[in-house]
Design a protein around this motif. Structure first.
Motif, mmCIF file in Angstrom:
data_model
loop_
_atom_site.group_PDB
_atom_site.id
_atom_site.type_symbol
_atom_site.label_atom_id
_atom_site.label_comp_id
_atom_site.label_asym_id
_atom_site.label_seq_id
_atom_site.Cartn_x
_atom_site.Cartn_y
_atom_site.Cartn_z
ATOM 1 N N GLN A 1 0.810 10.693 -1.194
ATOM 2 C CA GLN A 1 0.987 9.974 -2.458
ATOM 3 C C GLN A 1 2.408 9.419 -2.570
ATOM 4 O O GLN A 1 2.610 8.301 -3.055
ATOM 5 N N THR B 1 2.672 6.250 -0.339
ATOM 6 C CA THR B 1 1.739 5.125 -0.515
ATOM 7 C C THR B 1 1.545 4.710 -1.968
ATOM 8 O O THR B 1 1.107 3.593 -2.224
ATOM 9 N N SER B 2 1.854 5.597 -2.920
ATOM 10 C CA SER B 2 1.556 5.307 -4.323
ATOM 11 C C SER B 2 2.844 5.108 -5.110
ATOM 12 O O SER B 2 3.902 5.659 -4.777
ATOM 13 N N ASN B 3 2.726 4.336 -6.178
ATOM 14 C CA ASN B 3 3.852 4.113 -7.095
ATOM 15 C C ASN B 3 3.703 4.903 -8.396
ATOM 16 O O ASN B 3 4.492 4.703 -9.324
ATOM 17 N N ASP B 4 2.689 5.758 -8.454
ATOM 18 C CA ASP B 4 2.442 6.553 -9.658
ATOM 19 C C ASP B 4 3.411 7.741 -9.661
ATOM 20 O O ASP B 4 3.108 8.831 -9.162
#
Length: 545
Positions: free
Chosen positions: A299, A302-305
């Motif tokens: 995460q 790969t994620s911007n959360d």
């Protein structure tokens, strides 16, 4: 009949057989090839990473009678090599330092090391679990370890090098063994399965490699356990999970998701189901940490959360900090940690508010092109003002009362941190001070021995209050502090241990502190009452009489 277990049968017999530890293997091979062998080695690292095996291989390499052919340092066919392989060599002495840890055993080693080897070029002493040696035994080994006879080599193996004496560490050439990579363990297990004619799936071998935690010996033991427990011709991952008490990866994923989503009921149910299936709680805990860590790394890359990433990190921190060594019931400990991690989601979703702000839509100049500048600007300013719902008088009163109480609590807390009045005589930190100064002797008496006579010790701002059980010992202590740097060293050591930078003076019989204790101490029940919404109406000083 060969009754060796797998990890003994497949123990590496040459440097080329060592799994992992490439840097260590290369360094030792170069040292032997260039005839630059050290007189003492220290092999440190986790269990099952090849420390003792490397020590035996090193002993064979320096005593092999066959000339090196094509960079082969070990022939495994000469008399010395075969004796070491069969554990019959008189010149390779392996000693368990955990059970032979006293000074008498070390003196015996020191005396016997003066004798020449029986057959080999070198006599090699391997001390396993060397960190278990007592301090006196370590000191007895120092001189021999620093300047041993020319025909003696010492190899110390340990899993906890930080517990060894610094004087021992400085006399050894140190090699730190790392946990073996899962891919290397997988390849080794696959080789063993093929040679032993075991029909096992790749997923099952990968599962064994994962739960071995970098220990090849544990992985080989798990493989043998699976072979002996299986009545069928084929071993798959489900059988591995059942035999070794491991939770299925799907169950781990469900448990992880229930924790992250805050589903406490499902979390408890999944843990109980795993326990009912004879799953090891420690294995479940470890598998959950590994799965959550891998998800967090994925995460984060790969994620911007950011909120979800932070939430996962907090859950992982709670699970990592779980210490089973201090728990009487492992299942309950894991359930409590899982509930605590699950409740993070609920706490993050809840946003307390006593003043509700309704923001009206904001008009821009583009939407007021047909109006006059004066009117449009006035409307923009008017619409940009938030619609504030003013709470009623009871809410304001509660908020004001809570603010006053919080300020009082903070003021009391500040006073309490400045003047810690508790007796520290029974704390571990104070005992460490006594042990440290036990060896420091003044003009006539040891400082640590005098400190043991203290019946009370406390710190109040810049002063250390000491109360001795015997007046004569107090006078002796005062007299000894007048010599040299003993007083300064004592104050400096106490300041560092208790993290108090303002300590400057030592006061005796704590008479001054008793006079001021009533003004600075705070009743814990009062602080709790303030925290629950109470108010201080009147303060009264009570005398001890």
């Amino acid at each position: 009949m060969n009754n060796y277990v797998l990890y003994r049968k497949w123990r590496p017999k040459s440097f080329s057989d060592l799994v992992g530890q490439t840097a260590i293997r290369k360094t030792l091979v170069n040292a032997i090839s260039q005839n630059r062998i050290a007189h003492a080695y220290l092999f440190s690292g986790p269990r099952g990473t090849g420390k003792t095996s490397t020590a035996r291989i090193l002993a064979k390499a320096i005593n092999c009678k066959t000339e090196n052919i094509e960079d082969r340092l070990i022939c495994n066919t000469c008399e010395n090599c075969t004796d070491i392989n069969s554990s019959n060599s008189l010149d390779l002495i392996e000693i368990d330092a955990a059970s032979n840890r006293g000074i008498d055993e070390i003196r015996s080693i020191r005396d016997k090391s003066n004798y020449s080897p029986s057959k080999s070029l070198y006599k090699v002493y391997v001390l396993d679990e060397a960190h278990m040696l007592t301090k006196d035994a370590s000191n007895a080994l120092l001189k021999t370890l620093e300047e041993p006879p020319p025909h003696v080599i010492f190899i110390l193996a340990t899993t906890e090098a930080d517990k060894m004496e610094p004087t021992i560490l400085s006399r050894c050439q140190r090699f730190d063994f790392k946990k073996i990579d899962n891919n290397d363990i997988f390849q080794r297990l696959e080789q063993i399965a093929n040679d032993e004619k075991v029909n096992i799936s790749e997923s099952a071998i990968k599962r064994i490699a994962e739960i071995s935690e970098g220990s090849l010996r544990d992985a080989e033991s798990f493989l043998e356990q699976a072979i002996l427990s299986n009545d069928e011709e084929y071993i798959d991952i489900n059988q591995i999970n059942t035999i070794l008490g491991i939770t299925d990866s799907k169950q781990i994923e469900l448990l992880q998701e229930s924790i992250l989503t805050g589903n406490i009921n499902q979390t408890i149910q999944l843990i109980n189901n795993s326990v009912s299936n004879n799953t090891s709680i420690k294995q479940l805990h470890n598998s959950l940490i590994i799965s959550l860590r891998e998800t967090l790394i994925t995460q984060a890359s790969t994620s911007n959360d950011k909120e979800r990433i932070l939430h996962m990190a907090k859950c992982l921190k709670i699970l990592v900090n779980l210490d089973f060594s201090k728990s009487l019931n492992h299942t309950s400990s894991l359930e409590i940690a899982a509930i605590e991690a699950s409740m993070l989601k609920e706490n993050e979703d809840y946003i307390p508010s006593k003043v509700i702000i309704n923001e009206a839509p904001i008009k821009t100049l583009e939407n007021t092109a047909n109006q006059t500048p004066e009117n449009s600007i006035e409307e923009i300013i008017e619409t940009e003002k938030p619609n504030i719902v003013v709470p009623n008088e009871n809410i304001l009163k509660d908020m004001h009362s809570e603010t006053d109480n919080q300020e009082k609590i903070e003021t009391i807390a500040e006073q309490n941190t400045e003047v810690p009045n508790e007796n520290i005589i029974k704390s571990d930190s104070w005992q460490s001070i006594i042990e440290k100064f036990a060896k420091i002797k003044g003009e006539r008496f040891a400082i640590g021995a005098l400190l043991r006579d203290c019946r009370e010790a406390s710190i109040d701002n810049e002063k250390l209050y000491l109360s001795f059980a015997s007046n004569s010992n107090q006078e002796r202590f005062i007299g000894e502090l007048e010599h040299g740097r003993i007083k300064l060293d004592l104050i400096e050591s106490i300041s560092k241990t208790f993290q108090i930078s303002t300590l400057k003076e030592i006061v005796y019989n704590d008479s001054e502190k008793k006079n001021n204790s009533n003004n600075n101490s705070v009743n814990l029940s009062v602080m709790k009452a303030l925290n629950w919404g109470g108010q201080i109406i009147e303060e009264e000083v009570q005398n001890d009489e």
